[in-house]
Design an enzyme around this catalytic site. Structure first.
Site, PDB file in Angstrom:
ATOM      1  N   LYS A  35       0.827  -1.212   0.000  1.00 55.59           N
ATOM      2  CA  LYS A  35       0.000   0.000   0.000  1.00 55.59           C
ATOM      3  C   LYS A  35       0.863   1.265   0.000  1.00 55.59           C
ATOM      4  O   LYS A  35       0.631   2.176  -0.812  1.00 55.59           O
ATOM      5  CB  LYS A  35      -0.907  -0.029   1.224  1.00 55.59           C
ATOM      6  CG  LYS A  35      -1.656   1.254   1.503  1.00 55.59           C
ATOM      7  CD  LYS A  35      -2.565   1.106   2.691  1.00 55.59           C
ATOM      8  CE  LYS A  35      -1.819   0.887   3.985  1.00 55.59           C
ATOM      9  NZ  LYS A  35      -1.091   2.098   4.450  1.00 55.59           N
ATOM     10  N   THR A  36       1.839   1.338   0.898  1.00 57.69           N
ATOM     11  CA  THR A  36       2.670   2.540   0.998  1.00 57.69           C
ATOM     12  C   THR A  36       3.479   2.733  -0.278  1.00 57.69           C
ATOM     13  O   THR A  36       3.672   3.859  -0.746  1.00 57.69           O
ATOM     14  CB  THR A  36       3.602   2.440   2.218  1.00 57.69           C
ATOM     15  OG1 THR A  36       2.805   2.257   3.395  1.00 57.69           O
ATOM     16  CG2 THR A  36       4.439   3.693   2.370  1.00 57.69           C
ATOM     17  N   ASP A 224      -4.942   7.841   2.779  1.00 55.32           N
ATOM     18  CA  ASP A 224      -4.483   6.517   3.207  1.00 55.32           C
ATOM     19  C   ASP A 224      -5.402   5.994   4.316  1.00 55.32           C
ATOM     20  O   ASP A 224      -6.041   6.770   5.029  1.00 55.32           O
ATOM     21  CB  ASP A 224      -3.051   6.650   3.727  1.00 55.32           C
ATOM     22  CG  ASP A 224      -2.418   5.317   4.072  1.00 55.32           C
ATOM     23  OD1 ASP A 224      -2.883   4.284   3.553  1.00 55.32           O
ATOM     24  OD2 ASP A 224      -1.454   5.306   4.869  1.00 55.32           O
ATOM     25  N   GLU A 225      -5.464   4.670   4.451  1.00 55.34           N
ATOM     26  CA  GLU A 225      -6.262   4.019   5.507  1.00 55.34           C
ATOM     27  C   GLU A 225      -7.700   4.554   5.507  1.00 55.34           C
ATOM     28  O   GLU A 225      -8.254   4.918   6.546  1.00 55.34           O
ATOM     29  CB  GLU A 225      -5.616   4.229   6.884  1.00 55.34           C
ATOM     30  CG  GLU A 225      -4.190   3.748   6.993  1.00 55.34           C
ATOM     31  CD  GLU A 225      -4.039   2.229   7.040  1.00 55.34           C
ATOM     32  OE1 GLU A 225      -5.027   1.526   6.757  1.00 55.34           O
ATOM     33  OE2 GLU A 225      -2.939   1.760   7.358  1.00 55.34           O
ATOM     34  N   GLN A 255      -9.493  -4.404   7.520  1.00 54.20           N
ATOM     35  CA  GLN A 255      -8.643  -3.902   8.598  1.00 54.20           C
ATOM     36  C   GLN A 255      -9.238  -2.664   9.274  1.00 54.20           C
ATOM     37  O   GLN A 255      -8.514  -1.871   9.865  1.00 54.20           O
ATOM     38  CB  GLN A 255      -7.242  -3.583   8.060  1.00 54.20           C
ATOM     39  CG  GLN A 255      -6.511  -4.801   7.519  1.00 54.20           C
ATOM     40  CD  GLN A 255      -5.086  -4.475   7.105  1.00 54.20           C
ATOM     41  OE1 GLN A 255      -4.200  -4.272   7.937  1.00 54.20           O
ATOM     42  NE2 GLN A 255      -4.860  -4.420   5.808  1.00 54.20           N
ATOM     43  N   ARG A 614       0.177  -9.708  10.617  1.00 53.79           N
ATOM     44  CA  ARG A 614       1.435  -9.044  10.973  1.00 53.79           C
ATOM     45  C   ARG A 614       2.606  -9.992  10.781  1.00 53.79           C
ATOM     46  O   ARG A 614       3.756  -9.546  10.719  1.00 53.79           O
ATOM     47  CB  ARG A 614       1.441  -8.588  12.445  1.00 53.79           C
ATOM     48  CG  ARG A 614       0.395  -7.581  12.875  1.00 53.79           C
ATOM     49  CD  ARG A 614       0.272  -6.383  11.983  1.00 53.79           C
ATOM     50  NE  ARG A 614      -0.749  -6.605  10.967  1.00 53.79           N
ATOM     51  CZ  ARG A 614      -0.866  -5.916   9.841  1.00 53.79           C
ATOM     52  NH1 ARG A 614      -0.007  -4.977   9.561  1.00 53.79           N
ATOM     53  NH2 ARG A 614      -1.831  -6.165   8.980  1.00 53.79           N
TER      54      ARG A 614
END
Length: 680
Positions: A35-36, A224-225, A255, A614
């Site tokens: 994503k980043t 973002d998010e 998420q 994670r």
């Protein structure tokens, strides 16, 4: 940046998300799918297409994400262009807008930002001023009500209309507390976190020319998010993009774990309804985890309710089964985790303590883990735990600086007025309060008011004059040239705080420790100054301090940054580790008892999914047969979420079957090392 270059650096879906720069775009980025990388490459691509960096606004959920994006962008494009971008959290963006525009709402541009303790104190004051007993307007419930109203973009007058229109007597009381609380904020020229969005939206709505200025400037928005945005954030996004529609949102509904903060997962689920012309792109190739970990995570989240269908996959190999370990009690569980990590470190020279993370649902579960790690001489880092900036002496130092920048901040002034003792105790405060009630003037202005001074004792009058004089002198000092950290140190000395710590903490060793901590705080100011691209003011640092987030808060029991990470699952979002332990997977622990009682476990299931994803190499899930609760050992049962794990992907083991005991000599050596470290 040509298509051929992008094809080498990105997978096809990532490249599509980067190159689609016109109109609304929804990028559904599953856990670990880059994503980043997509966001940073997209910004670089916009710049490569000739877009002015000043026309780009990128909003992140955390400071950590913003820092990471800036670092990555600096390797892709000219760092000077990065400086011209507006890239940061929603709150940091709103603060920038308010510094320029808040005067339209009768605030001063040097407004302060209240922290949680000040907010609670102001709510108590508001309730008391209205004559409500504590049980009729409890702080936590009133605070939740006020936050909810602000998230719904309701100013006090609108909240009162809602309450008067048929709400319960409790809601009517809370609406009155909200109104009085907001009056106190405005009188002291301070805002709370919820105000930032409320006030920006209010300015944009009431002053179209201001909104048009920001629309013309920010013609390309990235968020973002997006699954973690709340209603107020969505409203501001709509305001900014109503004309140009160049909006790219990146997120993952699977998420969405911050509903308790006001996040609304419907914002991402309904994106196509809000922006019918939007293009949707799914990122499903995971670059973090093995296939078995992802298969388990897919199975868990697949049992959730309304969601976008996604199937994460990996080219990193099949990997090992998940381990499910039952311990006799919480102490044995913690010992097992410590022993397992110690064994891995001993067996594999390439393995580092930094490769391990231990996740838990609630912070209180860390106690037994911390004790076990200390006994085993295992260094650790706590994310989101008790933190340096929460210490009393630091908050006191910050209160001094807040008053310096924003004299009407009565909360901060009352905190430090007689700290250290300078003869300005309860009687002085009572005089100030009485005069403020008649003239609505801030306390700082009243310190030198002639009518007040006549009521002060001669000693108190002299003390207030000296106190006020230091502040007046240092306002000029801070306005002039020179290093910020040096000025902060000089001010805290001249105002009597640093040398007065001995009066506050009578024990010499304790006062020295507190003074050293304040010294570290001044060093933090110096680091902020050093890392800033331009000259900074005290207000800039206080703003950065106020916007600190849970992920910025790390406490260590070691000095070199090494260590196993101990963290809640919430604070672990966005992080990754080769080895992850998810502990205390027990009924009424995870999912949390509150969610079970409210029959709302969907978000808890998404939180479990976040925990699973994670892990890169190995995932170990533990639970205990018993756990202490308020001093009483209680029997525990496995979490209901464990039933969603496919049987063929899980190995059930006992601690004894997995642990390779360390030689006694090694244990003694490590214990000696940790004791030596703690003695220093």
């Amino acid at each position: 940046m040509t298509d051929a270059e992008l094809a080498k650096l990105l997978n096809p879906q990532q490249a599509e998300a980067v190159k689609t720069i016109t109109g609304p775009v929804l990028v559904l980025a599953g856990a670990g799918t880059g994503k980043t990388r997509v966001i940073t490459f997209r910004i670089a691509y916009l710049l490569d297409q000739g877009i002015n960096p000043e026309n780009i606004l990128a909003m992140t959920f955390t400071n950590k994400a913003a820092r990471e994006m800036k670092e990555r962008l600096g390797a892709l494009v000219d760092p000077e262009q990065v400086k011209k971008l507006t890239l940061g959290t929603f709150h940091s963006f709103c603060v920038k807008v308010l510094r320029r525009e808040i005067g339209k709402l009768h605030y001063l541009p040097n407004f302060g930002i209240v922290d949680e303790s000040d907010r609670n104190g102001l709510i108590r004051q508001a309730a008391a001023a209205l004559g409500f007993p504590k049980n009729e307007a409890p702080v936590n419930q009133a605070k939740d009500y006020i936050s909810r109203m602000k998230n719904r973009l309701c100013f006090p007058r609108q909240a009162k209309k809602l309450a008067d229109g048929g709400e319960s007597p409790e809601q009517v009381r809370f609406s009155r507390v909200y109104e009085e609380y907001q009056n106190l904020l405005e009188a002291q020229n301070v805002v709370d976190f919820d105000d930032m969005l409320l006030l920006v939206h209010g300015i944009f709505a009431e002053f179209p020319e201001v909104l048009d200025k920001y629309r013309q400037r920010y013609r390309y928005l990235l968020v973002d998010e997006y699954q973690d945005t709340n209603d107020a954030q969505l409203a501001v996004i709509r305001q900014l993009t109503a004309e140009h529609r160049n909006l790219c949102v990146v997120g993952d509904d699977d998420q969405s774990i911050y509903g308790w903060r006001g996040a609304n997962v419907s914002n991402i689920l309904d994106f196509s309804a809000d922006f019918p012309e939007a293009k949707s792109i799914k990122l499903e190739q995971n670059y973090r985890s093995t296939a078995k970990i992802l298969a388990a995570a897919n199975a868990v989240i697949g049992s959730s309710g309304r969601r976008y269908a996604k199937q994460l996959w990996s080219a990193r190999g099949t990997g090992e089964n998940l381990l499910l370990v039952k311990a006799a009690d919480a102490e044995r569980e913690a010992e097992f985790v410590a022993d397992y990590i110690a064994g891995k470190i001993a067996d594999d020279p390439a393995c580092s303590y930094n490769d391990f993370a231990v996740l838990y649902r609630s912070n209180h579960l860390s106690r037994s883990l911390e004790m076990a790690f200390r006994r085993a001489a295992i260094p650790y880092r706590m994310v989101g735990g008790q933190e340096f900036f929460d210490r009393k002496e630091i908050k006191d130092a910050v209160a001094y600086l807040k008053v310096l920048v924003n004299p009407p901040d009565d909360q901060s002034l009352l905190r430090v007025l007689n700290l250290p003792p300078r003869g300005l105790g309860g009687r002085t405060v009572d005089i100030l309060k009485r005069h403020r009630a008649t003239g609505f003037r801030p306390f700082f202005a009243l310190l030198t008011d002639e009518a007040c001074r006549r009521e002060f004792s001669p000693a108190a009058a002299a003390a207030t004059a000296a106190f006020g004089a230091v502040f007046e002198r240092y306002r000029e000092v801070f306005a002039g040239p020179g290093g910020l950290a040096v000025k902060v140190g000089s001010f805290l000395t001249d105002v009597g705080y640093l040398d007065g710590l001995q009066k506050i903490y009578k024990d010499r060793a304790e006062s020295q420790k507190r003074r050293e901590n304040v010294g570290e705080f001044i060093s933090a100011v110096a680091a902020f100054e050093k890392n800033s691209a331009t000259a900074v003011k005290l207000q800039d640092y206080l703003e950065s301090y106020a916007l600190l987030e849970e992920n910025d808060k790390i406490a260590e029991n070691n000095s070199d940054g090494r260590g196993v990470t101990l963290t809640t699952v919430h604070a672990a979002k966005g992080l990754e580790y080769p080895y992850v332990f998810q502990v205390a997977m027990e009924k009424n622990v995870f999912p949390h008892q509150r969610a079970v009682s409210e029959n709302s476990t969907d978000e808890e299931l998404r939180l479990f999914y976040v925990a699973l994803t994670r892990a890169g190499k190995q995932l170990i899930i533990t639970y205990s047969a018993s756990r202490p609760d308020k001093g009483v050992e209680r029997n525990q049962f496995p979490s209901e979420f464990l039933r969603y794990l496919p049987e063929d992907l899980v190995d059930v083991r006992t601690p004894e079957e997995l642990i390779k005991p360390l030689p006694r000599e090694e244990v003694s050596k490590r214990l000696a090392a940790i004791r030596a470290m703690l003695d220093n």
